[in-house]
Scaffold this active site. Structure first.
Site, PDB file in Angstrom:
ATOM      1  CG  ASP A  96      -1.981  -1.051   1.191  1.00 31.61           C
ATOM      2  OD1 ASP A  96      -2.256  -1.569   0.097  1.00 31.61           O
ATOM      3  OD2 ASP A  96      -2.518  -1.371   2.260  1.00 31.61           O
ATOM      4  CE  LYS A  97      -0.110   8.562  -0.911  1.00 37.23           C
ATOM      5  NZ  LYS A  97      -1.182   9.580  -1.104  1.00 37.23           N
TER       6      LYS A  97
END
Length: 323
Positions: A158-159
Site C-alpha cells: 500500500d501507498k
C-alpha cells in the site's frame, strides 16, 4: 425488468480478454437500479472519474452478465459486472529521477525499501512520482510481462505502508517471482503496531477476504465473492492499549493485514480506513514490510533481505515506551 435491459448489446465483448485481468463485482440489492457508470466509479479501488468509466463502457471493456452495455444501463441484484481495462502504453510512463533505497540489485532482480507515501505504480490520480517511475529511471531493463503500466512489478504494498518490494529486470525473472508468489513460497514478514492488547502471543487468522458490500472501495472478511486469506501473527511487545506484532503473510490479498487485524478487533494504529488515528501522528498505518525472502530466479539460491523500521514508526514506539 425488460424496460431496464433494453440498452444491452447481447453480443459478448471480445478482443480484450488477454489485455488485463478482469475486475468483477456481483451487484447487491442496495445497488439495484443504479447506473452502471456510477456503480463502477464508486467501486473502483483507486480514484477514477465517471467520464473515464464511460470511455471504458463505450470502448466495450465493460460487461454485465457477459454482455456489453451503455453508460445509462441500470443494474439488478445479482448482476455480474466485469471490467477489462486495456493496458496503458509504455509511452504513458515517464522515467523520473527519484532517489531509491536499494537493498539488493543484480541483472535479474532489484529489491527496494519503499518509503511510506509512495505509490507503487501509476494509476488514476497518481500518474507520476511512483515507484515504477523511479525504477524506470534507475533500471533500463525492467520486464513488461505484467503489462507496461507497471513494468517489473510482481507484487505491491500500500501507498502508506513502508518496506521491501521486489521488481523483475527481465521476463524470465518476472515469471519465476510471480510463480513463487502464487505458490505462497515467498517470505513476507511485516512489523506493525496495532490497537489494543492481543490476548494470544501467537496466532493465525484464516478468514476469506472480498469486497465490502457496504463500501465497494474497501475490503472485508466475507464468504461472498472472496478469496482464501491467511495471516500469522506473533506478539513482540505490549504497551497496554497497543501491541507491537510481527505478521507473516501466507497469501497476499489487497489490504490483507489491515482487514485481518480489524477483523480480530485490533486494527493497525493510524489506519485511516480500517482503524483509527488516535494515539499516533503518523500519516498512514503503522505497518512496515520488514523482511522479504525468495529463491533467486537464475541461481536457485534462497535470498532474504530486511529493512529497519522507518523513523516515524521508531518515534511511535519511543513514545509508547516512554509513557
Amino acid at each position: 425488468m425488460n424496460d431496464l435491459n433494453n440498452d444491452v448489446n447481447q453480443q459478448p465483448a471480445t478482443g480484450h480478454e488477454e489485455e488485463r485481468d478482469v475486475t468483477e463485482w456481483t451487484v447487491s440489492g442496495e445497488n439495484a437500479r443504479e447506473r452502471i457508470d456510477k456503480y463502477i466509479t464508486e467501486a473502483w479501488e483507486e480514484e477514477i472519474s465517471r467520464s473515464q468509466v464511460q470511455l471504458w463502457i463505450n470502448g466495450g471493456y465493460v460487461t454485465v452478465n457477459g454482455a456489453m452495455v451503455k453508460a445509462n444501463h441500470k443494474l439488478w441484484e445479482g448482476d455480474v459486472v466485469a471490467v477489462t481495462v486495456p493496458e496503458a502504453e509504455v509511452t504513458d510512463l515517464v522515467a523520473e529521477n527519484i532517489p531509491l533505497e536499494v537493498a539488493y540489485e543484480d541483472s535479474d532482480v532489484i529489491v527496494v525499501n519503499k518509503p511510506r507515501g509512495m505509490v507503487v505504480h501509476p494509476a488514476v490520480g497518481h500518474p507520476s512520482g511512483t515507484l515504477v517511475n523511479a525504477l524506470m529511471y534507475h533500471c533500463k531493463d525492467l520486464s513488461g510481462i505484467n503489462g507496461e503500466i507497471r513494468p517489473g512489478i510482481v507484487h505491491r504494498i500500500d501507498k502508506d505502508t513502508s518496506g521491501l518490494i521486489m521488481a523483475a529486470k527481465n521476463d524470465a525473472s518476472h515469471a519465476s517471482l510471480s510463480a513463487q508468489l502464487k505458490e505462497h513460497s515467498v517470505t513476507r514478514r511485516y512489523i506493525a503496531v496495532v490497537q489494543g492488547n492481543l490476548t494470544h502471543d501467537k496466532g493465525t487468522i484464516d478468514a476469506p477476504i472480498g469486497r465490502d458490500p457496504h463500501d465497494r472501495k474497501l475490503y472485508t472478511v466475507t464468504e461472498k465473492n472472496s478469496k482464501k486469506s491467511v495471516t500469522h501473527f506473533t506478539v513482540l511487545e505490549r504497551f497496554g492499549d497497543c501491541t507491537l506484532v510481527e505478521l507473516q503473510l501466507e497469501t497476499g490479498r489487497t489490504h490483507q493485514i489491515r482487514v485481518h487485524m480489524k477483523f480480530i478487533g485490533h486494527p493497525l494504529s493510524g489506519d485511516p480506513i480500517y482503524g483509527r488515528s488516535k494515539g499516533t501522528t503518523m500519516k498512514g498505518q503503522a505497518l512496515h514490510a520488514a523482511v522479504l525472502g525468495f529463491v533467486h530466479p537464475s541461481t536457485g539460491e534462497y535470498m532474504e533481505y530486511s529493512a529497519p523500521l522507518p523513523a516515524d514508526m521508531e518515534e511511535l514506539l519511543f513514545a509508547l515506551r516512554s509513557r
